[in-house]
Design a protein around this motif. Structure first.
Motif, PDB file in Angstrom:
ATOM      1  N   HIS A  15       0.855  -1.189   0.000  1.00  0.00           N
ATOM      2  CA  HIS A  15       0.000   0.000   0.000  1.00  0.00           C
ATOM      3  C   HIS A  15       0.890   1.236   0.000  1.00  0.00           C
ATOM      4  O   HIS A  15       1.849   1.304   0.765  1.00  0.00           O
ATOM      5  N   GLN A  16       0.566   2.212  -0.837  1.00  0.00           N
ATOM      6  CA  GLN A  16       1.323   3.460  -0.879  1.00  0.00           C
ATOM      7  C   GLN A  16       0.733   4.446   0.130  1.00  0.00           C
ATOM      8  O   GLN A  16      -0.462   4.684   0.139  1.00  0.00           O
ATOM      9  N   MET A  17       1.584   4.999   0.972  1.00  0.00           N
ATOM     10  CA  MET A  17       1.161   5.962   1.985  1.00  0.00           C
ATOM     11  C   MET A  17       1.943   7.251   1.781  1.00  0.00           C
ATOM     12  O   MET A  17       3.133   7.220   1.498  1.00  0.00           O
ATOM     13  N   LEU A  18       1.276   8.385   1.946  1.00  0.00           N
ATOM     14  CA  LEU A  18       1.913   9.678   1.781  1.00  0.00           C
ATOM     15  C   LEU A  18       2.156  10.288   3.160  1.00  0.00           C
ATOM     16  O   LEU A  18       1.244  10.403   3.977  1.00  0.00           O
ATOM     17  N   PHE A  19       3.401  10.690   3.411  1.00  0.00           N
ATOM     18  CA  PHE A  19       3.790  11.311   4.673  1.00  0.00           C
ATOM     19  C   PHE A  19       4.259  12.731   4.406  1.00  0.00           C
ATOM     20  O   PHE A  19       4.849  13.022   3.373  1.00  0.00           O
ATOM     21  N   ARG A  20       4.001  13.622   5.363  1.00  0.00           N
ATOM     22  CA  ARG A  20       4.477  15.005   5.296  1.00  0.00           C
ATOM     23  C   ARG A  20       5.412  15.215   6.489  1.00  0.00           C
ATOM     24  O   ARG A  20       5.056  14.925   7.632  1.00  0.00           O
ATOM     25  N   ILE A  21       6.587  15.745   6.192  1.00  0.00           N
ATOM     26  CA  ILE A  21       7.595  15.951   7.230  1.00  0.00           C
ATOM     27  C   ILE A  21       8.004  17.419   7.229  1.00  0.00           C
ATOM     28  O   ILE A  21       8.294  17.989   6.180  1.00  0.00           O
ATOM     29  N   THR A  22       8.025  18.030   8.427  1.00  0.00           N
ATOM     30  CA  THR A  22       8.421  19.429   8.573  1.00  0.00           C
ATOM     31  C   THR A  22       9.587  19.509   9.545  1.00  0.00           C
ATOM     32  O   THR A  22       9.532  18.940  10.639  1.00  0.00           O
ATOM     33  N   ASN A  23      10.658  20.210   9.136  1.00  0.00           N
ATOM     34  CA  ASN A  23      11.806  20.351  10.037  1.00  0.00           C
ATOM     35  C   ASN A  23      11.627  21.565  10.943  1.00  0.00           C
ATOM     36  O   ASN A  23      10.624  22.281  10.860  1.00  0.00           O
ATOM     37  N   SER A  24      12.606  21.817  11.806  1.00  0.00           N
ATOM     38  CA  SER A  24      12.503  22.897  12.794  1.00  0.00           C
ATOM     39  C   SER A  24      12.503  24.287  12.160  1.00  0.00           C
ATOM     40  O   SER A  24      12.119  25.256  12.802  1.00  0.00           O
ATOM     41  N   LEU A  25      12.918  24.396  10.894  1.00  0.00           N
ATOM     42  CA  LEU A  25      12.906  25.688  10.199  1.00  0.00           C
ATOM     43  C   LEU A  25      11.599  25.932   9.468  1.00  0.00           C
ATOM     44  O   LEU A  25      11.402  26.983   8.861  1.00  0.00           O
ATOM     45  N   GLY A  26      10.703  24.940   9.502  1.00  0.00           N
ATOM     46  CA  GLY A  26       9.423  25.080   8.836  1.00  0.00           C
ATOM     47  C   GLY A  26       9.389  24.558   7.415  1.00  0.00           C
ATOM     48  O   GLY A  26       8.374  24.655   6.735  1.00  0.00           O
ATOM     49  N   ASP A  27      10.513  24.026   6.931  1.00  0.00           N
ATOM     50  CA  ASP A  27      10.542  23.438   5.590  1.00  0.00           C
ATOM     51  C   ASP A  27       9.743  22.142   5.603  1.00  0.00           C
ATOM     52  O   ASP A  27       9.899  21.313   6.499  1.00  0.00           O
ATOM     53  N   THR A  28       8.886  21.959   4.595  1.00  0.00           N
ATOM     54  CA  THR A  28       8.022  20.783   4.540  1.00  0.00           C
ATOM     55  C   THR A  28       8.258  20.030   3.242  1.00  0.00           C
ATOM     56  O   THR A  28       8.386  20.633   2.173  1.00  0.00           O
ATOM     57  N   VAL A  29       8.333  18.716   3.349  1.00  0.00           N
ATOM     58  CA  VAL A  29       8.418  17.846   2.176  1.00  0.00           C
ATOM     59  C   VAL A  29       7.408  16.720   2.348  1.00  0.00           C
ATOM     60  O   VAL A  29       7.017  16.382   3.470  1.00  0.00           O
ATOM     61  N   GLU A  30       6.973  16.172   1.223  1.00  0.00           N
ATOM     62  CA  GLU A  30       6.094  15.011   1.248  1.00  0.00           C
ATOM     63  C   GLU A  30       6.847  13.836   0.666  1.00  0.00           C
ATOM     64  O   GLU A  30       7.619  13.990  -0.282  1.00  0.00           O
ATOM     65  N   LEU A  31       6.602  12.667   1.216  1.00  0.00           N
ATOM     66  CA  LEU A  31       7.294  11.457   0.799  1.00  0.00           C
ATOM     67  C   LEU A  31       6.295  10.318   0.728  1.00  0.00           C
ATOM     68  O   LEU A  31       5.559  10.076   1.685  1.00  0.00           O
TER      69      LEU A  31
END
Length: 131
Positions: A15-31
């Motif tokens: 199953h494909q799951m989408l995650f969103r990750i935000t670092n301490s500087l507020g930069d966000t990426v999805e994986l």
């Protein structure tokens, strides 16, 4: 990480799951990552690794066996650190090209016969070769 999309993971398969990750500087990426669900009737034991996600520099060496930790069945555990027990069959699948940056899955399968009962466990290590 925050789970963005969710599918029922009680169904066997990938199953494909989408995650969103935000670092301490507020930069966000999805994986997007695959979640694999296997039948419990096939895997009736546990295999723990020392790590499940590692980053290694491009050109470095990689030894898949150094990440094995413990094999558990019933109330028993067998150490997988150092010399592997002779009565435990261990298979490692997955090629890690340390010369090429990328993401490489490594699958471990361990089998152990205890009398008339066969125990099998599966675990995965994700290796990220950084360029």
């Amino acid at each position: 990480p925050t789970l963005v999309s969710q599918v029922p993971v009680s169904t066997e398969g990938i199953h494909q799951m989408l995650f969103r990750i935000t670092n301490s500087l507020g930069d966000t990426v999805e994986l997007q990552l695959p979640i694999e669900v296997y039948p419990t009737s096939k895997y009736n034991a546990t295999l723990t690794l020392t790590d499940y996600l590692i980053y290694i520099p491009q050109g470095s060496s990689f030894n898949a066996y150094q990440y094995l930790n413990q094999f558990g069945y019933g109330d028993e555990t067998i150490s997988m650190r150092g010399a592997l027990p002779l009565n435990v069959k261990t298979t490692v699948d997955g090629l890690v090209d340390t010369g090429t940056p990328g993401v490489y899955p490594v699958t471990y399968t361990v089998n152990f016969e205890a009398g008339l009962v066969s125990y099998t466990a599966l675990s995965k290590l994700i290796v990220i070769v950084e360029g």
